[in-house]
Design a protein around this motif. Structure first.
Motif, PDB file in Angstrom:
ATOM      1  N   SER A  41       0.638  -1.509  -0.052  1.00 14.09           N
ATOM      2  CA  SER A  41       0.373  -0.148   0.232  1.00 14.09           C
ATOM      3  C   SER A  41       0.999   1.373  -0.350  1.00 14.09           C
ATOM      4  N   ALA A  42       2.372   1.480  -0.449  1.00 18.27           N
ATOM      5  CA  ALA A  42       3.309   2.601  -0.110  1.00 18.27           C
ATOM      6  C   ALA A  42       4.392   2.498  -1.424  1.00 18.27           C
ATOM      7  N   PHE A  43       4.613   3.523  -2.154  1.00 18.57           N
ATOM      8  CA  PHE A  43       5.768   3.005  -3.606  1.00 18.57           C
ATOM      9  C   PHE A  43       6.765   4.106  -2.248  1.00 18.57           C
ATOM     10  N   HIS A  44       7.954   4.002  -2.267  1.00 16.16           N
ATOM     11  CA  HIS A  44       8.871   4.180  -2.067  1.00 16.16           C
ATOM     12  C   HIS A  44       9.491   4.355  -3.425  1.00 16.16           C
ATOM     13  N   LEU A  45       9.342   5.684  -3.647  1.00 12.66           N
ATOM     14  CA  LEU A  45      10.800   6.201  -4.895  1.00 12.66           C
ATOM     15  C   LEU A  45      12.408   7.190  -4.465  1.00 12.66           C
ATOM     16  N   VAL A  46      13.056   6.708  -4.800  1.00 13.53           N
ATOM     17  CA  VAL A  46      14.490   8.032  -5.003  1.00 13.53           C
ATOM     18  C   VAL A  46      14.705   7.943  -6.120  1.00 13.53           C
ATOM     19  N   LEU A  47      14.575   9.488  -6.528  1.00  7.60           N
ATOM     20  CA  LEU A  47      14.821  10.002  -7.482  1.00  7.60           C
ATOM     21  C   LEU A  47      16.335  10.027  -7.673  1.00  7.60           C
ATOM     22  N   ALA A  48      16.874  10.785  -9.248  1.00  8.21           N
ATOM     23  CA  ALA A  48      18.788  10.597  -9.530  1.00  8.21           C
ATOM     24  C   ALA A  48      17.708  12.568 -10.206  1.00  8.21           C
ATOM     25  N   GLY A  49      18.795  12.644 -10.234  1.00  8.81           N
ATOM     26  CA  GLY A  49      19.497  13.536 -11.514  1.00  8.81           C
ATOM     27  C   GLY A  49      20.086  13.595 -12.574  1.00  8.81           C
ATOM     28  N   GLY A  50      19.712  14.591 -13.420  1.00  4.40           N
ATOM     29  CA  GLY A  50      20.030  15.185 -14.805  1.00  4.40           C
ATOM     30  C   GLY A  50      19.250  15.238 -15.865  1.00  4.40           C
ATOM     31  N   THR A  51      19.365  15.216 -16.501  1.00  6.22           N
ATOM     32  CA  THR A  51      19.092  15.268 -17.873  1.00  6.22           C
ATOM     33  C   THR A  51      18.483  13.701 -18.683  1.00  6.22           C
ATOM     34  N   ASP A  66      -2.110   4.543  -7.846  1.00  7.80           N
ATOM     35  CA  ASP A  66      -2.871   5.662  -7.329  1.00  7.80           C
ATOM     36  C   ASP A  66      -1.286   6.414  -6.048  1.00  7.80           C
ATOM     37  N   TRP A  67      -1.886   7.632  -6.920  1.00  6.00           N
ATOM     38  CA  TRP A  67      -0.504   8.937  -6.371  1.00  6.00           C
ATOM     39  C   TRP A  67      -0.628   8.979  -4.546  1.00  6.00           C
ATOM     40  N   ARG A  68      -1.545   8.973  -4.032  1.00  2.98           N
ATOM     41  CA  ARG A  68      -1.810   8.459  -2.900  1.00  2.98           C
ATOM     42  C   ARG A  68      -0.901   7.571  -1.997  1.00  2.98           C
ATOM     43  N   GLY A  69      -0.520   6.572  -2.647  1.00  2.00           N
ATOM     44  CA  GLY A  69       0.305   5.632  -2.219  1.00  2.00           C
ATOM     45  C   GLY A  69       1.989   6.046  -2.469  1.00  2.00           C
ATOM     46  N   TRP A  70       1.598   6.947  -3.045  1.00  2.00           N
ATOM     47  CA  TRP A  70       3.982   7.385  -3.352  1.00  2.00           C
ATOM     48  C   TRP A  70       4.371   8.448  -2.177  1.00  2.00           C
ATOM     49  N   HIS A  71       5.598   7.996  -2.271  1.00  2.00           N
ATOM     50  CA  HIS A  71       6.717   8.900  -1.714  1.00  2.00           C
ATOM     51  C   HIS A  71       8.064   8.803  -1.968  1.00  2.00           C
ATOM     52  N   VAL A  72       8.395  10.298  -2.090  1.00  2.00           N
ATOM     53  CA  VAL A  72       9.547  10.306  -2.809  1.00  2.00           C
ATOM     54  C   VAL A  72      10.609  11.077  -2.412  1.00  2.00           C
ATOM     55  N   TRP A  73      11.592  10.612  -2.720  1.00  2.00           N
ATOM     56  CA  TRP A  73      12.868  10.703  -1.525  1.00  2.00           C
ATOM     57  C   TRP A  73      13.827  11.108  -3.164  1.00  2.00           C
ATOM     58  N   PHE A  74      14.954  11.898  -2.526  1.00  2.00           N
ATOM     59  CA  PHE A  74      16.081  12.262  -4.118  1.00  2.00           C
ATOM     60  C   PHE A  74      17.328  11.567  -3.055  1.00  2.00           C
ATOM     61  N   GLY A  75      18.610  10.975  -4.705  1.00  2.00           N
ATOM     62  CA  GLY A  75      19.420  10.270  -3.798  1.00  2.00           C
ATOM     63  C   GLY A  75      20.431  11.282  -3.321  1.00  2.00           C
ATOM     64  N   ASP A  76      21.044  12.388  -3.793  1.00  2.00           N
ATOM     65  CA  ASP A  76      21.311  13.449  -3.832  1.00  2.00           C
ATOM     66  C   ASP A  76      21.119  14.822  -3.634  1.00  2.00           C
ATOM     67  N   GLU A  77      21.791  16.492  -3.767  1.00  2.00           N
ATOM     68  CA  GLU A  77      21.468  17.038  -3.629  1.00  2.00           C
ATOM     69  C   GLU A  77      22.433  18.242  -3.889  1.00  2.00           C
ATOM     70  N   ARG A  78      22.269  19.187  -4.515  1.00  2.00           N
ATOM     71  CA  ARG A  78      23.060  20.096  -4.319  1.00  2.00           C
ATOM     72  C   ARG A  78      22.789  21.422  -3.319  1.00  2.00           C
ATOM     73  N   CYS A  79      24.708  21.857  -2.790  1.00  2.00           N
ATOM     74  CA  CYS A  79      23.896  22.611  -1.514  1.00  2.00           C
ATOM     75  C   CYS A  79      23.491  24.089  -2.281  1.00  2.00           C
ATOM     76  N   LEU A  80      22.496  24.568  -2.430  1.00  2.00           N
ATOM     77  CA  LEU A  80      22.097  25.596  -3.250  1.00  2.00           C
ATOM     78  C   LEU A  80      20.868  25.637  -2.636  1.00  2.00           C
TER      79      LEU A  80
END
Length: 240
Positions: A41-51, A66-80
């Protein structure tokens, strides 16, 4: 040599064009989300950056899910600053998330505007109660880096490595970044690398030779899948 003979834990899938890569990635995300939502009942997705990921995210709104079950995370980020156009979170927001039906509280950008150390601590706390990711998306740099794990730096591979690393001397600007560690990225049911462009040939060749590049440090129990443009492979007998 067949790719399956190179490393049973790394499965290589070559396509002829970026459009085919994006379509294949979209199908994998659709399948992973469907399975996770049905069983947990949940989907945990880690996003990447880039073209290449940006082209993929632009297609995400078309998924029947069912977007209500999505959880979006990020693999990295720039300090900006949070709204800086070179932030991975800003790119994903512009390409997809701003118009998505995912609850805002389930989209988790890295607060990299706090600085590397503060953001790493804050994101580790946010991740504290999250178990395995369902799907981690990653890219590959020309030097073999992935997320913000660079050659010659700490990749966070030790058993006691923190989930989130503060990077203060990245070889690419900006020098301050935040990255999930290799150990945390490997805590996933599936990991999918997206690799496009002839500039990645050296990194792909090094990986396929078994050299210890950062990308090769990601090794979940289920193994890794690499979707790559065929142009990324050198036209010789070893990689043909």
């Amino acid at each position: 040599m067949k790719s399956s003979e190179l490393n049973v834990a790394t499965r290589w899938h070559f396509v002829n064009a970026v459009e085919q890569l994006v379509e294949a990635a979209l199908n994998r995300i659709r399948a992973a989300a469907g399975e996770a939502l049905r069983t947990r009942s949940a989907f945990h997705l880690v996003l990447a950056g880039g073209t290449t990921p940006r082209a993929l995210y632009a297609r995400m709104a078309g998924l029947d899910t069912d977007w209500r079950g999505w959880h979006v995370w990020f693999g990295d980020e720039r300090c900006l600053p949070a709204d800086h156009p070179e932030r991975n979170s800003r790119m994903a927001q512009d390409a997809w998330l701003a118009g998505s039906a995912i609850p805002a509280a389930q989209i988790h950008p890295i607060p990299a505007e706090l600085g590397a150390s503060g953001a790493a601590h804050a994101y580790a706390n946010t991740l504290h109660d999250v178990g395995e990711f369902d799907l981690v998306l990653l890219g590959l740099g020309e030097d073999g880096h992935t997320a913000s794990l660079f050659p010659g730096h700490d990749w966070g591979t030790c058993p006691d490595s923190p989930d989130v690393l503060a990077v203060t001397d990245a070889p690419k600007p900006p020098p301050e970044r935040v990255s999930l560690s290799a150990r945390r990225l490997s805590r996933a049911r599936a990991v999918l690398f997206l690799v496009s462009g002839a500039g990645k040939c050296d990194a792909v060749a090094a990986w396929r030779r078994g050299e210890p590049i950062p990308a090769a440090a990601i090794h979940p129990l289920a193994g890794v899948d690499v979707l790559a443009e065929r142009i990324c492979v050198r036209p010789n007998g070893e990689d043909a």
